[in-house]
Design a protein around this motif. Sequence first.
Motif, PDB file in Angstrom:
ATOM      1  N   ASP A 278       0.825  -1.210   0.000  1.00 26.81           N
ATOM      2  CA  ASP A 278       0.000   0.000   0.000  1.00 26.81           C
ATOM      3  C   ASP A 278       0.858   1.259   0.000  1.00 26.81           C
ATOM      4  O   ASP A 278       0.528   2.243  -0.674  1.00 26.81           O
TER       5      ASP A 278
ATOM      6  N   GLU B  22       3.794   1.479  -1.330  1.00 24.62           N
ATOM      7  CA  GLU B  22       4.374   1.562  -2.677  1.00 24.62           C
ATOM      8  C   GLU B  22       3.392   2.186  -3.666  1.00 24.62           C
ATOM      9  O   GLU B  22       3.790   2.941  -4.555  1.00 24.62           O
ATOM     10  N   LYS B  23       2.104   1.895  -3.505  1.00 25.40           N
ATOM     11  CA  LYS B  23       1.093   2.509  -4.370  1.00 25.40           C
ATOM     12  C   LYS B  23       1.114   4.028  -4.202  1.00 25.40           C
ATOM     13  O   LYS B  23       1.031   4.776  -5.176  1.00 25.40           O
TER      14      LYS B  23
ATOM     15  N   LYS C  90       4.159   5.487  -5.797  1.00 25.42           N
ATOM     16  CA  LYS C  90       4.006   5.583  -7.254  1.00 25.42           C
ATOM     17  C   LYS C  90       3.221   6.831  -7.642  1.00 25.42           C
ATOM     18  O   LYS C  90       3.542   7.480  -8.635  1.00 25.42           O
TER      19      LYS C  90
ATOM     20  N   GLN D 225      -5.170   8.748   0.688  1.00 22.47           N
ATOM     21  CA  GLN D 225      -4.326   7.550   0.678  1.00 22.47           C
ATOM     22  C   GLN D 225      -3.435   7.491   1.919  1.00 22.47           C
ATOM     23  O   GLN D 225      -3.302   6.440   2.546  1.00 22.47           O
TER      24      GLN D 225
END
Length: 93
Positions: A20, A22-23, A26, A50
């Motif tokens: 999560d 890493e998302k 990105k 997020q």
Amino acid sequence: MDIEVQDTYREKAMKQLHIDAEKIAKLIKVQMDNLTMPQCPLYEEVLDTQMYGLSREIDFAVKLGLVEQEKGREILSMLEKELNILHELYTNK
């Protein structure tokens, strides 16, 4: 619950938190690559949502004893550093 099962849950929890995170990283990277306006309300709202969601996930995992609080803080700290870099890149643009 035996220790082996507990360790498996801990590993799964950390793996999911990293996925999560890493998302979110990105999303930050896309912004850095495009150097689009990080103050865009939609961008800020998505990123804030997020980050908030990830912090809730971490708190939940800590309460269950699956993740050490310090490890959770490290994940959030890493993302906050990337956000700061993004803002610096944009303001120096």
